[in-house]
Design an enzyme around this catalytic site. Structure first.
Site, PDB file in Angstrom:
ATOM      1  N   HIS A 122       0.855  -1.177   0.000  1.00  0.00           N
ATOM      2  CA  HIS A 122       0.000   0.000   0.000  1.00  0.00           C
ATOM      3  C   HIS A 122       0.897   1.236   0.000  1.00  0.00           C
ATOM      4  CE1 HIS A 122      -2.840   2.977   1.671  1.00  0.00           C
ATOM      5  NE2 HIS A 122      -3.824   2.160   1.342  1.00  0.00           N
ATOM      6  N   ASP A 199       2.742  -4.742   8.250  1.00  0.00           N
ATOM      7  CA  ASP A 199       1.549  -3.937   8.037  1.00  0.00           C
ATOM      8  C   ASP A 199       0.336  -4.851   8.191  1.00  0.00           C
ATOM      9  OD1 ASP A 199      -0.631  -2.551   7.063  1.00  0.00           O
ATOM     10  OD2 ASP A 199       0.307  -1.944   5.183  1.00  0.00           O
ATOM     11  N   GLN A 202      -4.791  -5.135   6.853  1.00  0.00           N
ATOM     12  CA  GLN A 202      -5.736  -6.048   6.225  1.00  0.00           C
ATOM     13  C   GLN A 202      -5.757  -7.437   6.868  1.00  0.00           C
ATOM     14  OE1 GLN A 202      -7.934  -5.161   4.005  1.00  0.00           O
ATOM     15  NE2 GLN A 202      -7.139  -3.099   3.673  1.00  0.00           N
ATOM     16  N   LYS A 225     -10.773  -0.385  10.248  1.00  0.00           N
ATOM     17  CA  LYS A 225     -10.918  -1.601   9.463  1.00  0.00           C
ATOM     18  C   LYS A 225     -11.362  -2.793  10.314  1.00  0.00           C
ATOM     19  CE  LYS A 225      -7.465  -0.121   6.077  1.00  0.00           C
ATOM     20  NZ  LYS A 225      -8.374   0.217   4.962  1.00  0.00           N
ATOM     21  N   CYS A 361      -4.776   2.520  -3.755  1.00  0.00           N
ATOM     22  CA  CYS A 361      -3.563   3.029  -3.098  1.00  0.00           C
ATOM     23  C   CYS A 361      -2.414   2.035  -3.211  1.00  0.00           C
ATOM     24  CB  CYS A 361      -3.827   3.370  -1.635  1.00  0.00           C
ATOM     25  SG  CYS A 361      -4.995   4.709  -1.404  1.00  0.00           S
TER      26      CYS A 361
END
Length: 405
Positions: A122, A199, A202, A225, A361
């Site tokens: 991202h 990261d 997600q 999220k 993104c």
């Protein structure tokens, strides 16, 4: 197995109609909707305990502080951190990565040092490192993809040398929906004494994360999220790194003493939480994570995996369907023939179906794929097979419209 129809009753927004059609919300990788308990937590905090934390001896400040720190301990439990002071509240994944890029970079990196990222990152895990490169002259090393659009682990193994200082890799691709082997990625890096940032924007809403089991040095996530409000997020960092790193922002709360001659900094975690924090957002994040843990992240993962497999099966029946990668998470990116993603997205919107179109993104990945963008459907705990059927029917309707043109 959980009952999504019962869970849907906890989300007021899901009862509305869009253009006269029932809302089918399949844009969860961008942000999730909020259950009533989270909405109530926000209202309750402002109605009953609103007061600046850590700074007052009066009752409201004491209660607000207690709830704020309780939320920190909830995050600690949710991701399996060893200590609550390893949990830093930020505005989200983007700020968390910027914090590490700036503070770790200023403390440990110099011109010629290398940071490894990947093709599928991202922008939030690309741009901060580019800014650091432009500021001090580090080198960015990019892990390529294999023919099946997964990370090339063999190439990754060959990228380490004496100048490699950090690896920063996504846990789950927000475009391809693929889960990366982050434990292997971390183990390989650690064999070269290189720390790793994961990261988790997600991954944290969809699968069990244990930062100690992974042995991650840094882990970042966004509240919005995972059913929490926007503007609140988390940086987890191992105590040894956070203690050694320079502060990110200066001001109130992050200080121990201030003199014109010299300032000394506060202990963890407050060293990295300058100014009045979003304590209401943090409290609501704690509520959201408690809600997720009550349902069971394993139950959520099983439900979403079932939805993804069902969606893949149904989507592949559509002529000229092209699905990117091998999705094993809760997101699927695709194109249909030569229909532009924005055109298909607009038609689906008028059918009440919310999906995401564009580059998500992740422009370097989209460029690598050689396409203008994709259509992305992403799932959450409240989604159903009936909604996937509605998506497929909507796509088929759009295809017929374009065939007549």
């Amino acid at each position: 197995m959980l009952n999504p129809q019962e869970i849907r009753k906890e989300f007021p927004i899901l009862t509305q109609k869009v253009y006269g059609k029932p809302l089918v919300y399949l844009d969860n990788a961008a942000t999730t909707q909020k259950p009533q308990c989270v909405i109530d937590a926000i209202a309750n905090a402002y109605c009953t305990i609103n007061s600046n934390v850590h700074r007052g001896v009066h009752h409201l400040s004491q209660v607000a502080t207690e709830e704020f720190e309780k939320a920190r301990r909830t995050v600690q439990k949710f991701i399996g951190a060893a200590h609550s002071h390893e949990i830093i509240f930020t505005r989200g994944t983007t700020e968390s990565i910027n914090l590490v890029a700036t503070s770790f970079g200023n403390t440990f990196l110099k011109k010629g040092d290398k940071v490894i990222i990947s093709t599928m990152e991202h922008h939030s895990n690309i741009v901060p490192w580019q800014m650091l490169r432009d500021r001090i002259g580090i080198e960015l090393c990019i892990v390529p993809l294999t023919a099946d659009e997964s990370l090339d682990i063999e190439a990754y193994k060959q990228m380490f040398d004496e100048q490699t200082r950090l690896v920063s890799i996504t846990h789950v691709s927000n475009v391809l929906g693929v889960t990366n082997p982050v434990k292997d990625i971390i183990d390989i890096a650690h064999s070269h004494n290189v720390p790793v940032l994961i990261d988790g924007a997600q991954s944290s809403p969809h699968i069990k994360v244990d930062v100690q089991e992974l042995d991650a040095d840094f882990f970042v996530m966004s509240g919005h999220k995972v059913y929490a409000p926007t503007g609140i997020g988390v940086l987890y960092g191992k105590e040894k790194w956070l203690n050694a790193m320079q502060p990110y922002h200066g001001g109130g709360e992050m200080i121990q003493t201030v003199r014109f001659e010299k300032t000394t900094y506060n202990e963890l975690p407050y060293k990295f939480e300058a100014g009045t924090p979003d304590y209401v957002g943090a409290i609501a994040l704690g509520t959201a994570l408690e809600w997720v843990m009550e349902i069971g992240i394993e139950n959520i993962a099983a439900h979403e995996h079932s939805l993804t497999q069902y969606a893949l099966e149904k989507l592949q029946e559509i002529p000229q369907m092209r699905i990117f990668g091998k999705p094993d998470g809760a997101a699927i990116s695709f194109l249909v023939g030569d229909i532009h993603p924005a055109d298909l997205g607009t038609i689906l919107d008028h059918l009440g179906i919310a999906i995401r179109t564009g580059h998500h993104c992740a422009q370097p990945l989209i460029d690598h794929l050689g396409i203008p963008g994709t259509i992305r459907a992403s799932f959450a705990v409240y989604n159903t097979r009936e909604e996937i059927d509605a998506l497929v029917a909507g796509i088929n309707r759009a295809v017929k419209m374009f065939d007549r043109c």
